[in-house]
Scaffold this motif. Sequence first.
Motif, short mmCIF file in Angstrom:
data_model
loop_
_atom_site.label_atom_id
_atom_site.label_comp_id
_atom_site.label_asym_id
_atom_site.label_seq_id
_atom_site.Cartn_x
_atom_site.Cartn_y
_atom_site.Cartn_z
N LEU A 10 0.86 -1.18 0.00
CA LEU A 10 0.00 0.00 0.00
C LEU A 10 0.90 1.23 0.00
N ALA A 11 0.56 2.24 -0.76
CA ALA A 11 1.40 3.44 -0.86
C ALA A 11 1.13 4.38 0.31
N PRO A 12 2.14 4.67 1.14
CA PRO A 12 1.92 5.56 2.29
C PRO A 12 1.52 6.97 1.88
N TYR A 33 2.09 -1.32 4.18
CA TYR A 33 2.45 0.07 3.94
C TYR A 33 3.97 0.28 3.92
N PHE A 34 4.65 -0.29 4.90
CA PHE A 34 6.05 0.09 5.12
C PHE A 34 7.05 -1.06 5.02
N GLY A 35 6.59 -2.28 4.81
CA GLY A 35 7.50 -3.40 4.69
C GLY A 35 7.66 -4.19 5.97
N ARG A 36 8.24 -5.37 5.83
CA ARG A 36 8.34 -6.31 6.95
C ARG A 36 9.25 -5.80 8.07
N GLU A 37 10.34 -5.13 7.73
CA GLU A 37 11.25 -4.71 8.80
C GLU A 37 10.61 -3.68 9.71
N VAL A 38 9.81 -2.79 9.16
CA VAL A 38 9.11 -1.81 10.00
C VAL A 38 8.07 -2.51 10.86
#
Length: 300
Positions: A40-42, A213-218
Amino acid sequence: MKRREFLERSAALGILAAIPSSALAAAGSGPKSEKSYPPLAPGRGPIPVAFLVSDGAVVIDFCGPWEVFQDAAAPGSEGFSLYTVAETSKPIHASAGMKIVPDHTFADAPAPRVIVIPAQGGHTPAAIAWIRKAAKTADMTMSVCTGAFLLAKTGLLAGKSATTHHSSFKRFAMDFADVRLVRGARWVDSGNVATAGGLSSGIDLALHVVERYFGREVAKATAWQMEYQGEGWMHADANAAYAVQRTSTDAHPLCVVCDMDVDPASAPRSVHGGKTYLFCSADHKALFDRDPARWLGEGN
């Protein structure tokens, strides 16, 4: 921005750098969801998240995701902006009597990009209409626990897969034949609409949304900040224990409506076809008494 908010935001943004990579790797160990989901685009600015509340809203259903979204932070992002929405501005009483004064009504609520629907009592035409309208421009509309019933009433789940609290599988399947019920799922993501299982499952679905939205690491860093060791957000099948329907016996009777344990000494009971059925509550007895054949599968 207040000094405390600034410090909290700065600390959150530093989570990724502060956590040893080995710890993040360990947090990601264990079973994984085999399916990948489109990001999803933040976009610019904070992502508005609306929490729909009404009398009876179950606290963990909305407070769990609230904590996730407030703790989530990614470098260069303003994170999420959270607010409650209700039909009117008068205080509502959530589970166990918690009093909440809604931030907005349906008439003045900002357009959300994420909608969170907990289990609650207010399945009103106004609530259904607001969800339908707000979902048109939202990135994600998600329910938690039996909030799936309210979401399903909007028609947004028609033809899609969904889950709910395990004690409501039977009723959900009967009420919404056009929805593919997934038993034993921690959460089900159908693109722009998603459903979580019961109660704490909402935390995992919210972390999954953060990941989109922000990826797995976040998302890992958010879970780390919360001291949350659950891994259900990384694999949707984590509720497999609830996939098998329990069997009622004389020694271990279950409510015929929801399959929950009952106390034979005090449970409400009804007799149908010469057999006695026990219930976890008077409400479920009333549901059964109105149409026993529906709950017993007679004539199907």
